[in-house]
Enzyme design. Sequence first.
Site, PDB file in Angstrom:
ATOM      1  CG  HIS A 254      -3.183   6.767   5.142  1.00 26.83           C
ATOM      2  ND1 HIS A 254      -2.034   6.021   5.039  1.00 26.83           N
ATOM      3  CD2 HIS A 254      -3.230   7.224   6.413  1.00 26.83           C
ATOM      4  CE1 HIS A 254      -1.402   6.036   6.202  1.00 26.83           C
ATOM      5  NE2 HIS A 254      -2.105   6.753   7.050  1.00 26.83           N
ATOM      6  CG  ASP A 327      -3.522   1.921  10.659  1.00 30.64           C
ATOM      7  OD1 ASP A 327      -3.438   2.968  11.322  1.00 30.64           O
ATOM      8  OD2 ASP A 327      -2.786   1.674   9.691  1.00 30.64           O
TER       9      ASP A 327
END
Length: 597
Positions: A254, A327
């Site tokens: 992330h 993702d």
Amino acid sequence: MTPMHPDSPTDRSVLSRRAFAAALAGGAVALPAAAHAAPAGRGAETARIDELMAGMSLDQKIGQLFVAVGYGSAADEPHDSNTSTTGVDTIADIVRTHHVGGLIYFTWSDNLQDIEQIATLSNDAQAAALDSGGIPLIISADEERGVVYRLPAPATPLPGEMALGATGSRAHARRAGDIVGSELRAAGLHQAFAPDVDVNIEAQNPVIGVRSLGADPAAVARLATAQIKGLQGANCSAAAKHFPGHGDTATDSHLGLPVIDHTREELDAIDLPPFLAAIDEGVDVIMTAHIMVPALDDSERPATLSHPILTGLLREELGFEGVIVTDSLAMEGVRTLFGDDRVPVEAILAGADQMLMPPDLVVAIDGVREAVASGEITEERVEESVRRILAQKLRRGLFDEVQVDAATAVSKIGTKRSVGSAQAIADDAITLVTDDSGILPLAAGSTVLVTGVGTAAKLDVAVAALREHGLEASSLVMTSIDNAATAEAEAAARGVDATLVFTSSSGFTTPAAQAALVEQLAAGDTPVLHASLRNPYDVVHVGEVAASMAAYGNSDCNLRAVAGVVAGAVNLRGKLPVAIPTADGTGETFPLGHGLR
């Protein structure tokens, strides 16, 4: 790489795809005899897809490649964040204008208030899709359960992946998948971005950890295929993630771009077996990882943007024919090399079918549209992905009936049977890591102080369970763990037979204040019972305690399982699904499979 126990599967000879499949077929998991044979009815499916494609414009086809975030609790509710990220005001407008193939729900985007609201939102979003082209949406959520869950109460609070790994039970894993799939479908969702099939061999992994089934590739494969069977048996698409394996990194994708330095032999032995098993199980979707894997592609591209990884390995070598979804494209791990207009283009060229959560939907769609107009992406390439997406929607019956009964949806969620299943999993998972003093179980009538991390509501669950089992329990809630709170806990502990202290770390190292609390309480005269509520590694950081347990989660069922062990009401069956290194990370304290009885 984290030091492994000598008996760990990662120290065994490398298994080829064929050898691994044979090993599974001869053991606990039986693979289909013809895993990639064309299923009955494929001709009718192809004809139906041809019919649908003939009625779609190029813009509609491009739209199908995107899964968007829409803000708001109702489909026609204007929201400023929609305007800034999609160019339109409402979720219904996102669907009508951009023809997206799917939506993903989050609490932070205000999609998930209660079950009736979620079902109504889903129905209205589907109505917008049918009005503007007739292609239903795949509505999804990151519904792993455990520490990653989305549906609000009364959704069943399952213990999570590593708890399933500690049980080693395919029956539990399949039941967990069935619960998640059934509850999502009742609320109008059709896809769980689960299971996480990453093999977590790095104790300091900040993003996977307890979300993983464990460190044994064969065990992860066995349990993941059972979950997929449960999910898809409930007519809910499963998505195995994060390809080609996010389990051996200390970087959060992330926030940055992790590098997996495994050799191809290590990838074949550690990371790829669960994905291979998922493919042979017929998983609908595989999600990519924003990780760099030089052994597979030395171009410094993340796997999400890598043609050798997505097309060369996943499609051609492993034979996956389903939908490849990225993702989130808002994560930094995929935005290090290209702008937000180019990331989806590069992902499509690499072999991805659906682009999840682009930070600016208009920029992303325009980038793909321009690439198609210039010939960089052919219309035939777009249609390949659209065909896979339509096949998934047909397989899940979305063209037959997509509306749900919003008024009765809640009655199908969090049923007594499902909650009972969750407790059975938690009880079978909890692992007694140490009990050198032989203190457990406590005698009936013993007094127990419950403290450490946790809200008043969470500690109350543990206290109530201890009382149900015949112990006299009370709690000390800490709004923050500091010197004053620790002193208060030390004073409260002097008058009881044992102190039960909860810790919770998202990585390897237990937060210093939590570790200091346990150590200071343990230095007193009252025995300390320690329970880690997330990753099981806390035991090597908290000093010497009378006994230590790994619960693998902080759901109510996990807390009740801890209380059951303390009182002797739970038969200890759980085994560590990961090895626990020494506190300095240079050796191993407890091997994979350890667990006291």
